[in-house]
Write a protein that holds these residues in place. Structure first.
Motif, PDB file in Angstrom:
ATOM      1  N   ASN A   1      -4.733   5.327  -1.117  1.00  0.00           N
ATOM      2  CA  ASN A   1      -4.952   3.924  -0.766  1.00  0.00           C
ATOM      3  C   ASN A   1      -4.771   3.095  -2.033  1.00  0.00           C
ATOM      4  O   ASN A   1      -5.705   2.549  -2.593  1.00  0.00           O
TER       5      ASN A   1
ATOM      6  N   ARG B   1       3.504   7.128   4.665  1.00  0.00           N
ATOM      7  CA  ARG B   1       3.301   7.549   6.062  1.00  0.00           C
ATOM      8  C   ARG B   1       4.410   7.017   6.967  1.00  0.00           C
ATOM      9  O   ARG B   1       4.887   7.725   7.867  1.00  0.00           O
ATOM     10  N   ASP B   2       4.820   5.776   6.738  1.00  0.00           N
ATOM     11  CA  ASP B   2       5.898   5.191   7.548  1.00  0.00           C
ATOM     12  C   ASP B   2       7.215   5.946   7.348  1.00  0.00           C
ATOM     13  O   ASP B   2       7.962   6.179   8.309  1.00  0.00           O
TER      14      ASP B   2
ATOM     15  N   ASN C   1       0.847  -1.188   0.000  1.00  0.00           N
ATOM     16  CA  ASN C   1       0.000   0.000   0.000  1.00  0.00           C
ATOM     17  C   ASN C   1       0.884   1.240   0.000  1.00  0.00           C
ATOM     18  O   ASN C   1       1.636   1.472   0.949  1.00  0.00           O
TER      19      ASN C   1
ATOM     20  N   ARG D   1       9.004  -3.662  -1.243  1.00  0.00           N
ATOM     21  CA  ARG D   1       8.699  -2.773  -0.121  1.00  0.00           C
ATOM     22  C   ARG D   1       9.943  -2.025   0.381  1.00  0.00           C
ATOM     23  O   ARG D   1       9.911  -0.820   0.605  1.00  0.00           O
TER      24      ARG D   1
ATOM     25  N   GLU E   1      -2.741   0.013  -4.027  1.00  0.00           N
ATOM     26  CA  GLU E   1      -1.938  -1.198  -3.919  1.00  0.00           C
ATOM     27  C   GLU E   1      -1.150  -1.391  -5.218  1.00  0.00           C
ATOM     28  O   GLU E   1      -1.725  -1.398  -6.308  1.00  0.00           O
TER      29      GLU E   1
ATOM     30  N   LYS F   1       6.993   9.311   9.122  1.00  0.00           N
ATOM     31  CA  LYS F   1       7.131   9.121  10.572  1.00  0.00           C
ATOM     32  C   LYS F   1       8.579   8.857  10.957  1.00  0.00           C
ATOM     33  O   LYS F   1       9.093   9.414  11.935  1.00  0.00           O
TER      34      LYS F   1
ATOM     35  N   SER G   1      10.619   2.054  -0.265  1.00  0.00           N
ATOM     36  CA  SER G   1      10.711   2.885   0.945  1.00  0.00           C
ATOM     37  C   SER G   1      11.993   3.717   0.913  1.00  0.00           C
ATOM     38  O   SER G   1      11.980   4.912   1.246  1.00  0.00           O
TER      39      SER G   1
ATOM     40  N   GLY H   1       0.203   4.446   0.247  1.00  0.00           N
ATOM     41  CA  GLY H   1      -0.097   5.418   1.301  1.00  0.00           C
ATOM     42  C   GLY H   1       0.564   5.049   2.619  1.00  0.00           C
ATOM     43  O   GLY H   1       1.114   5.908   3.309  1.00  0.00           O
ATOM     44  N   LYS H   2       0.512   3.764   2.957  1.00  0.00           N
ATOM     45  CA  LYS H   2       1.119   3.310   4.217  1.00  0.00           C
ATOM     46  C   LYS H   2       2.636   3.464   4.178  1.00  0.00           C
ATOM     47  O   LYS H   2       3.248   3.888   5.171  1.00  0.00           O
TER      48      LYS H   2
ATOM     49  N   ASP I   1      -4.866  11.465   0.988  1.00  0.00           N
ATOM     50  CA  ASP I   1      -5.191  10.079   1.318  1.00  0.00           C
ATOM     51  C   ASP I   1      -4.984   9.209   0.093  1.00  0.00           C
ATOM     52  O   ASP I   1      -5.722   9.302  -0.893  1.00  0.00           O
TER      53      ASP I   1
END
Length: 270
Positions: free
Chosen positions: A147, A124-125, A118, A154, A149, A128, A158, A120-121, A145
């Protein structure tokens, strides 16, 4: 006449034998050069592997004192000093990780592990994890927002997001803003990281993905290495994705990651 013919045939046979010997000599010489080159290549591969193993071990070792210093910083009574120390430690930790990723970037394809993630996730990670670099410059993050996939790696995606956000923060003005949003085009999703800081000059924008290219802002003000976008593009291309940059100097810079492997589409933009 018959004697002349025999002499001519004899001469031709001698020539054929001579050419054959010369050809064999050339082939043997080429083979020797190839063997020599292969030995040199294998030796270089071995040296590179040893160096990468050393860097990986060094990264893991250096993270131990960084973690200890983070714990110590949290126990400082002076909260201002404690906050500043944590910010700089996060910066050091980020730089250490970049060393590891760059050292492995020449052989990243063997390290890919594709899965549905995802976007978005992931974003956000990353925000953070690197929140202190935004706090110290009072940067506003306008995250829509997302969302979405996609099929990608990963860990590497990132790391690429970290590279881009680090640049966006670095080149943003104090109290500036970074917008992060997605745009769907057919079966492709474009992820935008847009800051309103220094921007990139017309003379530099065509070279931002060159290895070691820093541009005038990177050279003069920000101590850039010129490796971030170069590594990001190499990795994205190897994963079947791409990256581009749109910018107006002194106005904005929009870094766009194009990912074609959309696994499941469900976007709600504010």
């Amino acid at each position: 006449m018959e004697i002349e013919t025999r002499i001519a045939n004899c001469d031709m046979n001698d020539i054929d034998i001579k050419i054959s010997r010369e050809y064999r000599g050339i082939v043997e010489a080429v083979d020797r050069v190839n063997i020599d080159n292969m030995e040199k290549i294998e030796s270089l591969k071995s040296e590179i592997k040893e160096f990468n193993d050393y860097v990986t071990d060094w990264v893991h070792q250096i993270k131990i004192p960084i973690s200890i210093l983070e714990i110590m910083s949290e126990r400082l009574e002076d909260k201002t000093v404690s906050k500043s120390m944590r910010i700089e430690l996060k910066r050091i930790d980020s730089l250490v990780e970049k060393v590891m990723y760059i050292s492995r970037s020449g052989n990243y394809s063997s390290d890919f592990s594709f899965e549905s993630v995802n976007i978005g996730k992931i974003v956000r990670d990353v925000i953070k994890k690197n929140r202190y670099m935004f706090i110290i410059k009072n940067i506003e993050i306008d995250l829509k927002d997302m969302n979405v996939e996609v099929i990608t790696d990963r860990k590497w995606i990132s790391h690429i997001f970290e590279i881009i956000l680090d640049n966006a923060c670095k080149y943003s003005h104090e109290g500036g803003k970074i917008e992060i949003y997605s745009d769907i085009k057919d079966k492709r999703v474009d992820i935008h990281f847009k800051d309103y800081g220094e921007g990139i000059s017309i003379s530099d924008i065509g070279r931002v993905f060159e290895k070691g290219f820093t541009g005038k802002n990177g050279r003069n003000r920000f101590k850039s290495t010129g490796m971030g976008l170069y590594v990001a593009k190499k990795i994205l291309n190897a994963m079947g994705s791409d990256i581009k940059v749109e910018s107006i100097e002194g106005n904005y810079c929009d870094v766009i990651i194009e990912i074609s492997n959309i696994a499941e589409l469900n976007i709600y933009n504010n």
